[in-house]
Enzyme design. Structure first.
Site, short mmCIF file in Angstrom:
data_model
loop_
_atom_site.label_atom_id
_atom_site.label_comp_id
_atom_site.label_asym_id
_atom_site.label_seq_id
_atom_site.Cartn_x
_atom_site.Cartn_y
_atom_site.Cartn_z
N GLU A 175 0.69 -1.17 0.29
CA GLU A 175 0.50 -0.03 0.55
C GLU A 175 1.26 1.32 -0.28
O GLU A 175 1.33 1.41 0.77
CB GLU A 175 -1.22 -0.24 1.48
CG GLU A 175 -1.32 1.25 1.59
CD GLU A 175 -2.61 1.27 1.85
OE1 GLU A 175 -3.71 -0.39 1.91
OE2 GLU A 175 -3.81 2.42 2.33
N LYS A 295 -4.66 -0.73 13.27
CA LYS A 295 -5.47 1.33 13.39
C LYS A 295 -6.96 0.11 12.91
O LYS A 295 -7.32 -0.61 12.66
CB LYS A 295 -5.21 1.00 11.48
CG LYS A 295 -6.34 1.92 11.28
CD LYS A 295 -5.66 1.91 9.57
CE LYS A 295 -6.57 2.74 8.04
NZ LYS A 295 -6.21 2.99 6.88
N GLU A 299 -11.16 4.38 8.60
CA GLU A 299 -10.46 4.56 7.54
C GLU A 299 -11.34 3.22 6.97
O GLU A 299 -10.97 2.33 6.00
CB GLU A 299 -9.56 4.64 6.77
CG GLU A 299 -9.35 6.22 6.70
CD GLU A 299 -8.15 6.29 5.94
OE1 GLU A 299 -6.91 5.66 5.16
OE2 GLU A 299 -7.43 7.71 5.71
N ARG A 332 -3.08 3.63 16.76
CA ARG A 332 -3.03 4.28 15.68
C ARG A 332 -3.93 6.31 16.81
O ARG A 332 -5.25 4.87 16.46
CB ARG A 332 -2.61 4.34 14.29
CG ARG A 332 -2.05 3.23 14.63
CD ARG A 332 -1.44 2.79 12.60
NE ARG A 332 -0.97 3.66 11.76
CZ ARG A 332 -1.74 4.58 10.91
NH1 ARG A 332 -2.33 3.62 10.21
NH2 ARG A 332 -0.87 4.90 10.27
N ARG A 344 -11.01 18.03 10.23
CA ARG A 344 -10.69 16.55 10.73
C ARG A 344 -9.08 17.17 11.00
O ARG A 344 -9.51 16.22 12.17
CB ARG A 344 -10.39 16.55 8.76
CG ARG A 344 -9.11 14.91 8.93
CD ARG A 344 -9.26 14.79 7.99
NE ARG A 344 -8.21 13.46 7.13
CZ ARG A 344 -7.55 12.90 6.48
NH1 ARG A 344 -8.70 13.37 4.97
NH2 ARG A 344 -6.67 12.16 6.36
N LYS A 368 0.48 10.42 13.80
CA LYS A 368 1.69 10.78 12.46
C LYS A 368 2.11 12.21 12.97
O LYS A 368 2.04 13.43 13.78
CB LYS A 368 0.22 11.36 11.33
CG LYS A 368 0.24 9.34 11.01
CD LYS A 368 -0.90 9.86 9.85
CE LYS A 368 -1.24 8.59 9.31
NZ LYS A 368 -1.72 8.23 8.12
N ASP A 373 -2.48 14.49 7.19
CA ASP A 373 -1.80 13.31 6.56
C ASP A 373 -1.21 12.50 5.83
O ASP A 373 -0.97 13.10 4.65
CB ASP A 373 -3.49 12.41 5.94
CG ASP A 373 -3.03 10.83 5.08
OD1 ASP A 373 -2.05 10.46 6.28
OD2 ASP A 373 -4.10 10.30 4.47
N GLU A 401 4.06 8.82 -0.13
CA GLU A 401 2.63 9.09 -0.51
C GLU A 401 1.89 10.55 -1.64
O GLU A 401 1.55 10.21 -2.53
CB GLU A 401 2.07 7.90 0.42
CG GLU A 401 0.30 8.46 -0.37
CD GLU A 401 -0.84 8.24 1.05
OE1 GLU A 401 -0.34 7.43 1.79
OE2 GLU A 401 -2.00 7.69 0.87
N HIS A 529 -3.72 18.69 0.86
CA HIS A 529 -4.34 17.70 0.20
C HIS A 529 -4.91 17.84 -0.94
O HIS A 529 -6.74 18.14 -1.00
CB HIS A 529 -5.73 17.79 2.08
CG HIS A 529 -6.59 16.42 1.70
ND1 HIS A 529 -7.41 16.10 0.21
CD2 HIS A 529 -5.64 15.20 2.37
CE1 HIS A 529 -7.80 14.46 1.18
NE2 HIS A 529 -7.20 14.45 1.87
N TRP A 551 -12.65 13.97 1.38
CA TRP A 551 -11.38 13.90 0.36
C TRP A 551 -11.01 14.52 -0.49
O TRP A 551 -10.28 14.00 -1.47
CB TRP A 551 -11.60 12.21 0.40
CG TRP A 551 -11.38 11.27 1.37
CD1 TRP A 551 -10.68 11.18 2.53
CD2 TRP A 551 -12.03 9.84 1.11
NE1 TRP A 551 -10.47 10.29 3.05
CE2 TRP A 551 -11.34 9.20 2.88
CE3 TRP A 551 -12.29 8.81 0.59
CZ2 TRP A 551 -11.38 7.55 2.83
CZ3 TRP A 551 -13.35 7.07 1.25
CH2 TRP A 551 -12.56 7.06 2.37
C1 BDP Z 1 -3.30 7.17 4.23
C2 BDP Z 1 -3.21 6.82 3.52
C3 BDP Z 1 -3.91 4.84 3.54
C4 BDP Z 1 -3.49 4.81 5.11
C5 BDP Z 1 -3.81 5.34 5.67
C6 BDP Z 1 -3.38 5.18 6.92
O1 BDP Z 1 -3.67 7.07 2.06
O2 BDP Z 1 -3.79 4.22 2.35
O3 BDP Z 1 -3.93 3.35 4.76
O4 BDP Z 1 -3.08 6.80 5.76
O5 BDP Z 1 -1.81 5.69 7.63
O6 BDP Z 1 -2.88 8.02 4.37
O7 BDP Z 1 -3.31 4.82 7.94
#
Ligand code: BDP
Length: 707
Positions: A175, A295, A299, A332, A344, A368, A373, A401, A529, A551
């Site tokens: 991923e 996690k 998401e 997380r 967010r 993070k 993100d 990413e 973003h 998103w």
């Molecule tokens: C996002 C990514 C996704 C990850 C997520 C995460 O797009 O693929 O699964 O973070 O950190 O940035 O869980």
């Protein structure tokens, strides 16, 4: 005659190949150990490397001795015997574990000391692995041509758990991975153990990384099965001598999927029992298993909230399952509910702040670096400094990413340092994120840092050769967050790319600039973003609709006829209130905030004059243009070091820089043309308007969005 000629030709070819040397394919990373060509310094090192003596039999000490032997033989061009006892000999390197001396010197479990006594060079520490770290440090010392006479170095890591997080799936995909497929060959394991795992371990140990989460946080339950655990154990077996513990990401609903239970409620005794039994099973097979990364309720992943429980209920249940095993739960904090009216930015704080003090001691909450993100620039996450009773791990992303995949050269140490050096003011001035994370602000004895790996099965590991610097820098910063990012760049370049001091300097200079250049041509002034939907590549600031409002791009940039930016002051979402008053003062005022963070916190009129002297619109355009132009500068700098760098490697980076320049123009044109539809102003002189239309750039982006 004919035969003779053929033989001569063949000979010439072989000699040519040997003297030219094979092209550098990047596989050896920073552990190249090429011969020191300068005879003077080589002789000096040779004098203290007559032998290696190793006081012990463990696999780790053996690995240390072997690494030194390979390294020194390569660097010095002489054979270096490994002895079990120095027996009064002089002029060698002695590896010895000395717990009492290490404790006296405050080295802790992993710290090492290297010093010259009258006869030999001693590498010592409390445990075998500390000696291994010392061995790698000595090799770094020699590779970077530092003197050995009168040597005395000690080094103690500031962070206890220094982990890579692999987002690798059992089917071999990664991923957000841009360097080929996963290095973990699950189908072949445990019988086939790829020799590459050992080189992976060597590279990690060389920079002090001591843990690896092998699988994606969007976890498959597969790795927890009795079928797969022996595969995990086989990997753990290779990493163990190098001091690297293996961890797994867990799928929250595993008790249902694997155990056939009707629920995954953390307060259900059967669920608790299932995890306890599973944990014991893991430790039977992998006695030094590191623990779990989770996690949950993020998401779309399942989690304790599905049963009306909170994150601490879930984390504590796993901590209880770990029981007396020496393992951790890394939970997380990357959570954000879809709320069209919310921000967010505040989501993780809303869920986690009330839980401070509720986590068991084995739990670390992994946060993070920023609140959204892994954007190219984010303010530090407001949870840092706000949960004094919970040890917080820092998570950074090494895989690019949002930073141009393996196509754009972006050296990440400046980004990581920017976060680490940010002052949270949690316990007054100087309560930096680094000190929150290393535990010194709130007196935690456990600490951790995780880097989302940028490693894949590509021959050179990271796709972009410069990506190796990010793996390297992460390890060095997790060991010592006080290191300087440019010094790390130079250290890496010296070991990896060239021994020419002027070229090293040029490369370190250019690496140091890459991240701010990337920010300028993609998301200047605090934009965030606005990238391509789903793949997170290329610009798509016009994205209005997605599966979730947060998103889209318009959710974040809020462009309108008045201005641009997300108002997070008290007049807006008030996310700023999550920070201490000193930080609010720093960022709360649109007139005085550093322009780099402006649009993170303020909706600023297009005509507003900034501290730079330009209006917002003019400054925005200027940054997009100067960012794209700076890629040309990167190209020139890279061209200048061409004589000092391996031709194949040089050509590879040069080609990627071409793509980077093309895509910097793509970003520039897309963003300038799109925001212009709101600003309704011409570009400031002397900038020439893009030669393509917005529709044309949009069509280009559409191509990348096709399945
Ligand atoms: C996002 C990514 C996704 C990850 C997520 C995460 O797009 O693929 O699964 O973070 O950190 O940035 O869980």
């Amino acid at each position: 005659m004919m035969l003779l000629r053929t033989c001569l030709l063949l000979l010439c070819f072989l000699v040519g190949a040997v003297t030219r040397g094979a092209a550098d394919d990047g596989y050896r990373l920073w552990l190249k150990y090429d011969l020191i060509r300068d005879a003077g310094p080589r002789r000096q090192y040779q004098q203290v490397a007559q032998f290696i003596s190793v006081g012990g039999q463990s696999a780790t000490l053996k690995a240390a001795a072997e690494e030194l032997q390979t390294g020194l033989q390569g660097l010095l061009g002489q054979s270096v015997p490994v002895l079990s006892d120095a027996k009064g000999r002089k002029g060698g390197i002695v590896l010895q574990v000395d717990a009492a001396a290490a404790d006296k010197a405050g080295l802790g479990p992993d710290g090492y000391r290297i010093y010259a006594d009258k006869q030999n060079l001693i590498i010592t520490g409390r445990r075998d692995v500390a000696v291994l770290y010392g061995a790698f440090a000595l090799l770094r010392h020699v590779t970077t041509r530092q003197p050995l006479s009168g040597l005395s170095i000690s080094s103690v890591p500031k962070i206890r758990h220094r982990l890579l997080n692999h987002w690798d799936n059992p089917n071999g995909t990664v991923e957000r991975g841009y360097a080929g497929s996963s290095i973990w060959k699950w189908y072949e394991l445990p019988e086939v153990v790829d020799p590459r795992y050992r080189d992976y371990a060597r590279a990690n140990a060389s920079v002090g990384i001591n843990g690896a989460v092998l699988n994606n946080v969007n976890a498959s339950p597969r790795l927890l099965t009795a079928e797969y655990l022996p595969k995990v154990a086989a990997v753990a077996g290779v990493l163990r001598p190098y001091g690297i513990r293996v961890y797994l990401s867990v799928f929250w609903a595993a008790p249902k999927v694997l155990g056939g239970l009707p629920t995954a409620d953390p307060l259900d005794p059967q669920v608790q029992q299932w995890w306890k039994a599973k944990t014991d099973e893991i430790y039977r097979i992998i006695p030094d298993f590191g623990g779990f990364l989770v996690k949950a309720n993020s998401e779309g992943e399942p989690g304790p909230q599905d049963y009306g429980r909170h994150h601490a209920d879930g984390a504590n249940m796993l901590a209880t399952a770990l029981g007396t095993h020496d393992g951790l739960v890394m939970w997380r904090a990357f959570v954000y509910k879809a709320d069209p009216k919310g921000d967010r930015f505040k989501a993780a704080s809303e869920e986690f702040l009330p839980l401070d003090g509720k986590f068991q001691p084995k739990v670390l909450v992994q946060v993070k670096n920023g609140p959204i993100d892994f954007q190219a620039r984010e303010p530090f996450h407001p949870l840092f400094g706000a949960m004094p009773r919970t040890p917080l791990m820092l998570e950074v992303q090494l895989t690019q990413e949002y930073l141009g995949f393996a196509t754009h050269a972006v050296y990440l140490a400046p980004l990581i340092k920017e976060c680490l050096d940010s002052d949270t003011y949690a316990q007054g001035k100087g309560s930096t994120v680094a000190r929150v994370v290393d535990g010194s602000v709130d007196k935690h004895s456990v600490s951790g840092m995780a880097g989302v790996a940028n490693i894949g099965a590509d021959r050179n590991w990271t796709g972009h050769p410069i990506g190796q610097a990010n793996w390297y820098a992460f390890g060095r910063l997790a060991w010592d967050h006080a290191l300087d990012s440019k010094a790390i760049a130079a250290e890496w370049a010296r070991q990896t790319l060239t021994t020419d001091p002027a070229a090293v300097q040029t490369i370190a200079d250019l690496l140091q600039q890459t991240r701010s250049i990337y920010v300028r041509y993609t998301t200047p002034l605090g934009l965030h973003h606005i990238m391509g939907e789903g793949i997170h590549y290329g610009p798509q600031p016009w994205l209005e609709r997605s599966a979730r409002p947060d998103w889209t791009a318009i959710y974040y940039h809020r462009a309108d006829s008045v201005g641009l930016g997300f108002d997070r002051t008290a007049k807006g979402s008030n996310a700023l209130a999550l920070y201490k008053p000193e930080v609010q003062n720093l960022w709360g005022n649109a007139q005085t905030i550093a322009p780099d963070y402006l649009l993170w916190f303020h909706h600023v009129p297009w005509r507003q004059r900034l501290s730079t002297g330009r209006t917002l619109w003019d400054e925005l355009c200027t940054r997009y243009y100067s960012g794209a132009d700076s890629v040309r500068w990167l190209q020139r700098q890279w061209a200048a070091v061409q004589p000092s760098v391996d031709p194949a490697l040089h050509a590879d980076v040069a080609a990627r820089l071409q793509t980077q320049h093309k895509e910097a123009l793509w970003w520039r044109d897309a963003c300038v043309l799109y925001f212009q539809t709101y600003a309704r102003r011409p570009l400031p002189a002397p900038l020439a308007p893009p030669t393509r239309t917005l529709a044309e750039v949009q069509r280009l982006v559409d191509i990348y969005q096709l399945r």
